[in-house]
Write an enzyme that holds these catalytic residues in place. Structure first.
Site: not given
Ligand code: MN
Length: 181
Positions: A32, A64, A68-69, A126
């Site tokens: 990704h 990016h 968040e992850d 994205d």
């Molecule tokens: Mn993404």
């Protein structure tokens, strides 16, 4: 135009941070990130972005999703990559303590609008990357809402880059085939 050293530093950092994480298609998450970076590299060439801006956009593309992850924090990015990158990635991070997904996106877009165009471009790249065939588990409503959300992102960030805006517009139009499948 972009130095190998910088690219690999961000790529290796992201690879370690995302570890065993997979995409909804079951492949390593790094695919990704590499796809988003590819969109950004083409856009930088098409728009003849200055090297410093391209450097920032490509680094942020690779990083990016780290805050968040993964366990990576703003402070980690700050110490490895500096304030500009840390702030950019934070602006690309949804605040999951907010209950409504719509509000999470709206706030993230507001934060992004305070960032330079080359950071806003990463959000477009994205979403371009994510407008592939939706996972089988998604129902029609979810697919429709994803297309609507993409329209919202485009309307807010379209000024950041003409080439990516056109790419996303085309993806949104092509996405119709998945809505009533
Ligand atoms: Mn993404």
């Amino acid at each position: 135009m972009f130095t190998q050293e910088k690219y690999l530093k961000a790529l290796n950092f992201a690879a370690k941070a995302h570890g065993e994480q997979k995409t909804p298609y079951g492949v390593p998450y790094l695919t990704h990130l590499a796809s988003v970076a590819m969109e950004i590299i083409h856009a930088c060439e098409q728009s003849q972005l200055k090297i410093e801006k391209a450097d920032l956009a490509i680094t942020v593309a690779l990083l990016h999703d780290t805050i968040e992850d993964t366990d990576v924090t703003y402070d980690d990015l700050y110490s490895e990559f500096g304030a500009e990158v840390a702030e950019a990635v934070e602006a690309l991070t949804k605040d999951k303590t907010i209950e409504s997904k719509k509000d999470q996106m709206a706030l993230s877009i507001n934060n992004l609008l305070t960032q330079p165009y080359e950071v806003q471009m990463v959000k477009l790249a994205d979403r371009i990357t994510n407008m592939q065939k939706p996972p089988e588990s998604w129902d029609s409503l979810k697919v429709l809402n994803y297309q609507k959300e993409a329209k919202f992102i485009l309307s807010c960030l379209k000024n950041s880059n003409l080439y990516l805006s056109k790419r996303l517009e085309d993806k949104i139009n092509e996405y119709v085939v998945y809505i009533n499948r």
